[in-house]
Motif scaffolding. Structure first.
Motif, mmCIF file in Angstrom:
data_model
loop_
_atom_site.group_PDB
_atom_site.id
_atom_site.type_symbol
_atom_site.label_atom_id
_atom_site.label_comp_id
_atom_site.label_asym_id
_atom_site.label_seq_id
_atom_site.Cartn_x
_atom_site.Cartn_y
_atom_site.Cartn_z
ATOM 1 N N SER A 14 0.834 -0.976 -0.012
ATOM 2 C CA SER A 14 -0.213 0.200 0.527
ATOM 3 C C SER A 14 1.030 1.702 -0.395
ATOM 4 O O SER A 14 0.562 2.116 -0.103
ATOM 5 C CB SER A 14 -1.164 0.195 1.031
ATOM 6 N N CYS A 176 6.786 4.667 7.723
ATOM 7 C CA CYS A 176 6.242 3.386 7.878
ATOM 8 C C CYS A 176 4.755 3.873 9.828
ATOM 9 O O CYS A 176 3.646 4.067 8.956
ATOM 10 C CB CYS A 176 5.813 2.576 8.580
ATOM 11 N N VAL A 181 0.509 2.923 8.185
ATOM 12 C CA VAL A 181 0.999 1.491 7.883
ATOM 13 C C VAL A 181 1.814 0.926 8.255
ATOM 14 O O VAL A 181 2.837 1.273 8.936
ATOM 15 C CB VAL A 181 1.259 1.850 5.823
ATOM 16 N N ASN A 185 3.433 -3.692 4.377
ATOM 17 C CA ASN A 185 3.073 -3.420 3.242
ATOM 18 C C ASN A 185 4.039 -2.504 2.216
ATOM 19 O O ASN A 185 2.986 -1.556 1.715
ATOM 20 C CB ASN A 185 1.656 -2.299 3.809
#
Length: 253
Positions: A14, A176, A181, A185
């Protein structure tokens, strides 16, 4: 040429984290081009003999690459100081004007290409994008601002602002965290095995994508994926559903 097939149909990537220098912008090539133009300028406009002009340009570029900033000087004064040290004695008075031309040419040659702009704009439709760059804070932010890079990223981290730099896994985990996230990912895209790729692996990101700086550079088994140019990235990305940008992302981005 891109190598694909690393991700399976269940991959859930993502977010994409990018390195800056020699990944999104061609820093070494751009700086070399700018310096070569200045060598011509030194000969044609200021009358330096060719050997003096070439030596001055080469000496400046080595010094600038070794130390792109010195906080005891104003940011714009540092390259002028380097030029003053590199020019022959009878030409030191032109250092300021030469430095002004250096900055103009440098950012002209470092500008994002249309292909890279299209890549980033397209990726932002489906992925969160982060930028992680090592280097002195002022020098890196100067590039980011002068080249108008902020608008393409959901998060920008410069190591000079932080207690860590790549390959320290903390800088990847900080990105991150700001993007809200999990490391599993995210993928990391960069040109340096010892910082971008090693750091991404140690941070346990979903994958690392290596772009060798030299076409003849020996292929390593450290990165998960190797491509020749950043614009090949879509060829190796998974086709799984992507996470749209969310209001839940940290305001610190």
């Amino acid at each position: 040429m891109a190598n694909s097939g690393y991700f399976d149909e269940n991959s859930d990537v993502s977010a994409i984290l990018f390195d800056l220098d020699n990944t999104l912008i061609q820093t070494r090539k751009g700086d070399t081009k700018a310096c070569n133009k200045l060598v011509e300028l030194l000969q044609n406009e200021y009358g330096l003999p060719k050997d003096m002009a070439v030596e001055s340009g080469s000496t400046f570029l080595r010094a600038f690459r070794a130390r792109p900033d010195d906080e005891s000087y104003a940011l714009h004064e540092w390259p002028a100081h380097l030029w003053r040290n590199c020019l022959p004695k009878n030409y030191k008075h032109i250092a300021k004007s030469v430095s002004t031309e250096w900055l103009r040419l440098r950012f002209r040659y470092l500008a994002l290409t249309n292909d890279v702009i299209h890549l980033l704009e397209t990726l932002r439709e489906d992925y969160l994008l982060g930028l992680i760059t090592n280097g002195p804070s002022r020098a890196q932010w100067q590039k980011i601002e002068r080249l108008g890079l902020r608008k393409y990223f959901d998060c920008v981290l410069v190591s000079g602002d932080l207690p860590w730099e790549k390959p320290d896994q903390h800088i990847f985990h900080e990105a991150c965290k700001l993007l809200n996230v999990e490391p599993r990912n995210c993928i990391m895209v960069g040109d340096k095995l010892e910082t971008d790729i090693k750091g991404g692996k140690e941070a346990e990101l979903a994958a690392t994508v290596w772009i060798p700086l030299q076409k003849d550079e020996e292929i390593s088994d450290l990165p998960d994926i190797t491509i020749d140019n950043v614009t090949e990235l879509p060829e190796v990305l998974p086709n799984s559903p992507k996470l749209k940008r969310s209001t839940n992302m940290s305001d610190d981005c």
